[in-house]
Motif scaffolding. Structure first.
Motif, PDB file in Angstrom:
ATOM      1  N   VAL A   1      41.215  28.546 -31.699  1.00 63.85           N
ATOM      2  CA  VAL A   1      39.997  28.050 -32.355  1.00 63.85           C
ATOM      3  C   VAL A   1      39.708  28.975 -33.535  1.00 63.85           C
ATOM      4  O   VAL A   1      40.220  30.106 -33.582  1.00 63.85           O
ATOM      5  CB  VAL A   1      38.781  28.046 -31.382  1.00 63.85           C
ATOM      6  CG1 VAL A   1      38.979  27.055 -30.243  1.00 63.85           C
ATOM      7  CG2 VAL A   1      38.512  29.445 -30.856  1.00 63.85           C
ATOM      8  N   PRO A   2      38.900  28.536 -34.492  1.00 68.43           N
ATOM      9  CA  PRO A   2      38.509  29.441 -35.580  1.00 68.43           C
ATOM     10  C   PRO A   2      37.715  30.631 -35.045  1.00 68.43           C
ATOM     11  O   PRO A   2      37.069  30.544 -33.993  1.00 68.43           O
ATOM     12  CB  PRO A   2      37.629  28.557 -36.473  1.00 68.43           C
ATOM     13  CG  PRO A   2      38.024  27.161 -36.152  1.00 68.43           C
ATOM     14  CD  PRO A   2      38.374  27.171 -34.697  1.00 68.43           C
ATOM     15  N   ASP A   3      37.741  31.719 -35.761  1.00 70.13           N
ATOM     16  CA  ASP A   3      37.004  32.912 -35.334  1.00 70.13           C
ATOM     17  C   ASP A   3      35.503  32.669 -35.254  1.00 70.13           C
ATOM     18  O   ASP A   3      34.792  33.359 -34.527  1.00 70.13           O
ATOM     19  CB  ASP A   3      37.281  34.073 -36.302  1.00 70.13           C
ATOM     20  CG  ASP A   3      38.723  34.560 -36.215  1.00 70.13           C
ATOM     21  OD1 ASP A   3      39.415  34.207 -35.236  1.00 70.13           O
ATOM     22  OD2 ASP A   3      39.151  35.285 -37.133  1.00 70.13           O
ATOM     23  N   SER A   4      35.006  31.667 -36.003  1.00 68.71           N
ATOM     24  CA  SER A   4      33.562  31.382 -35.985  1.00 68.71           C
ATOM     25  C   SER A   4      33.098  30.793 -34.658  1.00 68.71           C
ATOM     26  O   SER A   4      31.901  30.655 -34.420  1.00 68.71           O
ATOM     27  CB  SER A   4      33.194  30.431 -37.130  1.00 68.71           C
ATOM     28  OG  SER A   4      33.952  29.231 -37.069  1.00 68.71           O
ATOM     29  N   CYS A   5      34.057  30.422 -33.786  1.00 66.43           N
ATOM     30  CA  CYS A   5      33.700  29.956 -32.442  1.00 66.43           C
ATOM     31  C   CYS A   5      33.364  31.114 -31.506  1.00 66.43           C
ATOM     32  O   CYS A   5      32.821  30.906 -30.415  1.00 66.43           O
ATOM     33  CB  CYS A   5      34.857  29.157 -31.828  1.00 66.43           C
ATOM     34  SG  CYS A   5      35.012  27.460 -32.429  1.00 66.43           S
ATOM     35  N   CYS A   6      33.715  32.318 -31.913  1.00 70.71           N
ATOM     36  CA  CYS A   6      33.536  33.488 -31.043  1.00 70.71           C
ATOM     37  C   CYS A   6      32.078  33.910 -30.944  1.00 70.71           C
ATOM     38  O   CYS A   6      31.316  33.834 -31.914  1.00 70.71           O
ATOM     39  CB  CYS A   6      34.371  34.659 -31.561  1.00 70.71           C
ATOM     40  SG  CYS A   6      36.150  34.330 -31.599  1.00 70.71           S
ATOM     41  N   LYS A   7      31.703  34.394 -29.781  1.00 70.58           N
ATOM     42  CA  LYS A   7      30.340  34.890 -29.577  1.00 70.58           C
ATOM     43  C   LYS A   7      30.116  36.178 -30.360  1.00 70.58           C
ATOM     44  O   LYS A   7      29.015  36.421 -30.862  1.00 70.58           O
ATOM     45  CB  LYS A   7      30.089  35.118 -28.079  1.00 70.58           C
ATOM     46  CG  LYS A   7      30.135  33.828 -27.282  1.00 70.58           C
ATOM     47  CD  LYS A   7      29.928  34.070 -25.787  1.00 70.58           C
ATOM     48  CE  LYS A   7      29.974  32.751 -25.019  1.00 70.58           C
ATOM     49  NZ  LYS A   7      29.796  32.947 -23.551  1.00 70.58           N
ATOM     50  N   THR A   8      31.142  36.987 -30.449  1.00 68.23           N
ATOM     51  CA  THR A   8      31.121  38.171 -31.312  1.00 68.23           C
ATOM     52  C   THR A   8      32.372  38.103 -32.184  1.00 68.23           C
ATOM     53  O   THR A   8      33.487  38.187 -31.662  1.00 68.23           O
ATOM     54  CB  THR A   8      31.135  39.474 -30.489  1.00 68.23           C
ATOM     55  OG1 THR A   8      30.002  39.488 -29.615  1.00 68.23           O
ATOM     56  CG2 THR A   8      31.095  40.688 -31.413  1.00 68.23           C
ATOM     57  N   ILE A   9      32.177  37.956 -33.486  1.00 64.24           N
ATOM     58  CA  ILE A   9      33.320  37.734 -34.372  1.00 64.24           C
ATOM     59  C   ILE A   9      34.053  39.040 -34.660  1.00 64.24           C
ATOM     60  O   ILE A   9      33.464  40.022 -35.106  1.00 64.24           O
ATOM     61  CB  ILE A   9      32.864  37.084 -35.695  1.00 64.24           C
ATOM     62  CG1 ILE A   9      32.312  35.687 -35.424  1.00 64.24           C
ATOM     63  CG2 ILE A   9      34.029  36.996 -36.683  1.00 64.24           C
ATOM     64  CD1 ILE A   9      31.845  34.963 -36.671  1.00 64.24           C
ATOM     65  N   THR A  10      35.344  39.013 -34.366  1.00 64.24           N
ATOM     66  CA  THR A  10      36.256  40.083 -34.773  1.00 64.24           C
ATOM     67  C   THR A  10      37.502  39.402 -35.328  1.00 64.24           C
ATOM     68  O   THR A  10      37.694  38.193 -35.145  1.00 64.24           O
ATOM     69  CB  THR A  10      36.645  40.988 -33.581  1.00 64.24           C
ATOM     70  OG1 THR A  10      37.215  40.175 -32.545  1.00 64.24           O
ATOM     71  CG2 THR A  10      35.432  41.728 -33.043  1.00 64.24           C
ATOM     72  N   ASP A  11      38.347  40.164 -35.996  1.00 63.75           N
ATOM     73  CA  ASP A  11      39.531  39.574 -36.596  1.00 63.75           C
ATOM     74  C   ASP A  11      40.450  38.978 -35.522  1.00 63.75           C
ATOM     75  O   ASP A  11      40.802  39.635 -34.540  1.00 63.75           O
ATOM     76  CB  ASP A  11      40.294  40.634 -37.401  1.00 63.75           C
ATOM     77  CG  ASP A  11      41.458  40.043 -38.162  1.00 63.75           C
ATOM     78  OD1 ASP A  11      41.287  38.950 -38.743  1.00 63.75           O
ATOM     79  OD2 ASP A  11      42.546  40.661 -38.160  1.00 63.75           O
ATOM     80  N   ALA A  12      40.791  37.692 -35.707  1.00 62.72           N
ATOM     81  CA  ALA A  12      41.691  36.952 -34.809  1.00 62.72           C
ATOM     82  C   ALA A  12      41.132  36.794 -33.392  1.00 62.72           C
ATOM     83  O   ALA A  12      41.881  36.599 -32.434  1.00 62.72           O
ATOM     84  CB  ALA A  12      43.065  37.604 -34.757  1.00 62.72           C
ATOM     85  N   CYS A  13      39.806  36.833 -33.262  1.00 60.87           N
ATOM     86  CA  CYS A  13      39.217  36.668 -31.924  1.00 60.87           C
ATOM     87  C   CYS A  13      39.416  35.250 -31.396  1.00 60.87           C
ATOM     88  O   CYS A  13      39.292  35.002 -30.193  1.00 60.87           O
ATOM     89  CB  CYS A  13      37.730  37.016 -31.938  1.00 60.87           C
ATOM     90  SG  CYS A  13      36.734  35.948 -33.006  1.00 60.87           S
ATOM     91  N   GLY A  14      39.744  34.306 -32.309  1.00 57.83           N
ATOM     92  CA  GLY A  14      39.955  32.922 -31.890  1.00 57.83           C
ATOM     93  C   GLY A  14      41.223  32.703 -31.086  1.00 57.83           C
ATOM     94  O   GLY A  14      41.477  31.589 -30.610  1.00 57.83           O
TER      95      GLY A  14
END
Length: 252
Positions: free
Chosen positions: A180-193
């Protein structure tokens, strides 16, 4: 008797003048409010406009901006026409009031119609817009809108996070193994998706319902402002007609 009648007519004219002046003052303020609502919609909420397939939402906002500008100019003209007691200016003023009245009624009707159609439009198009245009060259405004939407409303995908499995970008090498895109993450970090665990992403929350509710709330505001100011203008047109008739009947 004649002097009494003339005095009575003059007093009536003076009362109408002051009523119309007061109306124009508040009408001018209302014009500023109408314009502000239109500009606010276009400036602050424009990111999400790119996610809609039709231009109706944007059109209603533009109509309000134009109507607001004309209202403010008309309010000034109305004051001049009232105190100079010029029937030709009152005619122009009445025509402008009528035009603004029609513009705001149109904005209100468009907002109401689009309010009814919005749910179907989003169901048919939002998923495709997100999966086909996200990270695509030339569609940066869509990418920005999707990222902002998912972060602001704490959601992922149109219906849920699985929608992103159909994304052209996710399937490409550019995604770097993200699910998923990183913007789906609850806490955004690089490649968290890359990690789609519920502790990491907004897994169960789709964006379609939240975007629909958000836009519908703004359509209610646009519709209410347009119809509300239009109804107030009826009084202005009545006062204008009364003053015009009063001035016409007075001797020169």
């Amino acid at each position: 008797m004649r002097e009494y009648t003339e005095k009575k007519e003059t007093c009536g004219t003076i009362c109408l003048k002051y009523l119309l002046f007061i109306f124009n003052f508040f009408f001018w303020l209302a014009g500023g409010a109408v314009m502000a609502v239109g500009i606010w919609t276009l400036a602050e909420k424009s990111d999400y406009i790119s996610l809609l397939s039709s231009n109706t939402y944007m059109a209603t906002a533009y109509i309000l901006v134009v109507a607001g500008v004309v209202v403010m100019v008309t309010g000034i003209l109305g004051c001049c026409a009232t105190f100079k007691e010029r029937r030709n200016l009152l005619r122009v003023y009445f025509i402008l009031l009528l035009c603004i009245f029609l513009l705001e009624i149109i904005a209100g009707i468009l907002a109401y119609i689009y309010y009814q159609q919005l749910s179907m439009e989003l169901k048919q198009n939002l998923k495709d817009t997100m999966t086909q245009k996200y990270r695509k060259d030339g569609e940066e405004h869509v990418t920005s809108a999707v990222d902002k939407l998912q972060q602001e409303f704490k959601c992922c995908g149109s219906n849920n996070y699985t929608d992103w499995s159909d994304s052209l970008w996710i399937k490409s090498a550019e995604a770097g193994g993200r699910k998923v895109p990183d913007s789906c993450c609850k806490t955004i970090t690089d490649a968290c998706g890359k990690r789609d665990h519920p502790s990491n992403i907004y897994k169960e929350n789709g964006c379609i319902t939240k975007l629909e509710n958000f836009i519908q709330e703004h359509l209610k505001i646009i519709g209410a402002v347009g119809i509300g100011i239009a109804c107030v203008q009826i009084f202005g047109m009545i006062f204008t007609c009364c003053l015009y008739k009063s001035l016409k009947s007075e001797p020169y």
